[in-house]
Design a protein around this motif. Structure first.
Motif, PDB file in Angstrom:
ATOM      1  N   LYS A  21       0.849  -1.201   0.000  1.00  0.00           N
ATOM      2  CA  LYS A  21       0.000   0.000   0.000  1.00  0.00           C
ATOM      3  C   LYS A  21       0.885   1.253   0.000  1.00  0.00           C
ATOM      4  CE  LYS A  21      -4.084   1.792   2.358  1.00  0.00           C
ATOM      5  NZ  LYS A  21      -3.822   2.865   3.319  1.00  0.00           N
ATOM      6  N   THR A  22       1.904   1.243   0.865  1.00  0.00           N
ATOM      7  CA  THR A  22       2.828   2.386   0.935  1.00  0.00           C
ATOM      8  C   THR A  22       3.556   2.550  -0.393  1.00  0.00           C
ATOM      9  OG1 THR A  22       3.179   1.628   3.182  1.00  0.00           O
ATOM     10  CG2 THR A  22       4.556   3.443   2.446  1.00  0.00           C
ATOM     11  N   VAL A  24       2.689   1.559  -3.405  1.00  0.00           N
ATOM     12  CA  VAL A  24       1.788   1.995  -4.480  1.00  0.00           C
ATOM     13  C   VAL A  24       1.502   3.490  -4.334  1.00  0.00           C
ATOM     14  CG1 VAL A  24      -0.565   1.764  -5.380  1.00  0.00           C
ATOM     15  CG2 VAL A  24       0.802  -0.274  -4.952  1.00  0.00           C
ATOM     16  N   GLU A  25       1.346   3.940  -3.083  1.00  0.00           N
ATOM     17  CA  GLU A  25       1.116   5.372  -2.842  1.00  0.00           C
ATOM     18  C   GLU A  25       2.335   6.185  -3.278  1.00  0.00           C
ATOM     19  OE1 GLU A  25      -1.952   4.877   0.933  1.00  0.00           O
ATOM     20  OE2 GLU A  25       0.124   5.495   1.305  1.00  0.00           O
ATOM     21  N   LYS A  26       3.513   5.672  -2.911  1.00  0.00           N
ATOM     22  CA  LYS A  26       4.762   6.372  -3.256  1.00  0.00           C
ATOM     23  C   LYS A  26       4.909   6.441  -4.791  1.00  0.00           C
ATOM     24  CE  LYS A  26       8.204   5.371  -0.241  1.00  0.00           C
ATOM     25  NZ  LYS A  26       9.378   4.577   0.188  1.00  0.00           N
ATOM     26  N   GLY A  28       2.522   6.329  -6.983  1.00  0.00           N
ATOM     27  CA  GLY A  28       1.535   7.286  -7.479  1.00  0.00           C
ATOM     28  C   GLY A  28       2.035   8.714  -7.333  1.00  0.00           C
ATOM     29  N   ALA A  29       2.630   8.999  -6.173  1.00  0.00           N
ATOM     30  CA  ALA A  29       3.129  10.360  -5.912  1.00  0.00           C
ATOM     31  C   ALA A  29       4.263  10.704  -6.867  1.00  0.00           C
ATOM     32  CB  ALA A  29       3.592  10.465  -4.466  1.00  0.00           C
ATOM     33  N   GLN A  30       5.174   9.746  -7.081  1.00  0.00           N
ATOM     34  CA  GLN A  30       6.311   9.969  -7.984  1.00  0.00           C
ATOM     35  C   GLN A  30       5.822  10.228  -9.403  1.00  0.00           C
ATOM     36  OE1 GLN A  30       9.449  10.298  -7.550  1.00  0.00           O
ATOM     37  NE2 GLN A  30      10.230   9.081  -5.844  1.00  0.00           N
ATOM     38  N   GLY A 188     -10.730  -2.787   0.090  1.00  0.00           N
ATOM     39  CA  GLY A 188      -9.881  -1.746   0.683  1.00  0.00           C
ATOM     40  C   GLY A 188      -9.768  -1.852   2.194  1.00  0.00           C
TER      41      GLY A 188
END
Ligand SMILES: [Zn+2]
Length: 258
Positions: A21-22, A24-26, A28-30, A188
């Motif tokens: 999860k972390t 995938v978030e990272k 997405g942010a990149q 989720g």
């Protein structure tokens, strides 16, 4: 597959999913940061092109106004000559009127020309500002492009590995348990929780005593009636440390709990 092994697998799976999860978030942010940088670059480029096009148009108008201004100046000279050469009152009055009209025209041209010069300067300044901005963005893009793209690629690889890792763990679980986990995960939610003291560690609500009691032997899983997580009993850290010293401590501790 015994319950302990299943619990091990479920714990691994939940940890993996948290890490994923972390990641995938990272990722997405990149990706968003990179896309935003590219978008700004394109926007500034478009603005410069538009300003350059309108500057060409404005410069043309300005030079037309200048030519016009010069022509009116020549007409003014001719008009002044005509006043000098006028043979009667009527002719000189007509020449005066023409002179007035030409002076008015020239004042108008002066105004327009002044405004156009200011506008041209403003557009030139805007272009210069944007060119500076574009240089900054280009620099940012070229220096971070390599880094950002490499990071994105590394993250993508990591995510792909972790995804295949979780597939392997799911495959080890009894299919019903795997499906139950995936169905909650797909919505989720974190699908698992443990309890040590009768409180669900997922939602922190006190479990019904009957349910908690049935979990103590670690022969079956339960479902938290509040958050619906798959729940099991985990002995307190102190008790399991004591368990290595002697069985009695554990017996008395679980005895106290039940
Ligand atoms: Zn719960």
């Amino acid at each position: 597959m015994g319950i302990d092994a299943q619990i091990d697998s479920l714990e691994q799976l939940a940890t993996l999913d948290a890490v994923l999860k972390t990641l995938v978030e990272k990722l997405g942010a990149q990706r968003a940061e990179y896309t935003a940088l590219k978008a700004s670059h394109a926007t500034v480029e478009t603005a410069i092109a538009a300003d350059r096009a309108s500057l060409i148009e404005m410069e043309r108008t300005r030079s037309e106004l200048q030519i016009d201004h010069r022509n009116i100046g020549q007409q003014l000279d001719r008009s002044r000559d005509r006043i000098q050469r006028s043979r009667n009152e009527r002719e000189s009055q007509a020449a005066e009127r023409e002179l007035d009209e030409l002076r008015r025209l020239q004042r108008d041209r002066d105004d327009e020309l002044g405004k156009m010069i200011v506008l041209c300067d403003q557009v030139r300044n805007a272009i210069a500002d944007n060119e500076f901005k574009l240089l900054e963005l280009q620099e940012k893009l070229s220096t971070s492009e390599q880094g950002t793209l490499a990071q994105i690629q590394a993250l993508e690889t990591d995510v792909a590995e972790k995804r295949s890792g979780r597939v392997a763990i799911i495959a080890r679980l009894p299919s019903l348990m795997g499906r139950r986990y995936e169905s909650m995960h797909g919505r989720g939610k974190v699908p698992v929780a443990h309890t040590t003291d009768g409180t669900c560690r997922g939602c922190y609500v006190q479990l019904p005593p009957m349910l908690f009691h049935s979990l103590l032997s670690r022969t079956q899983f339960g479902e938290c009636p509040f958050c619906h997580r798959i729940i099991w009993y985990t002995a307190p850290v102190v008790a399991s440390a004591l368990a290595e010293v002697g069985g009695e401590a554990v017996d008395s501790s679980t005895g106290a709990l039940s």
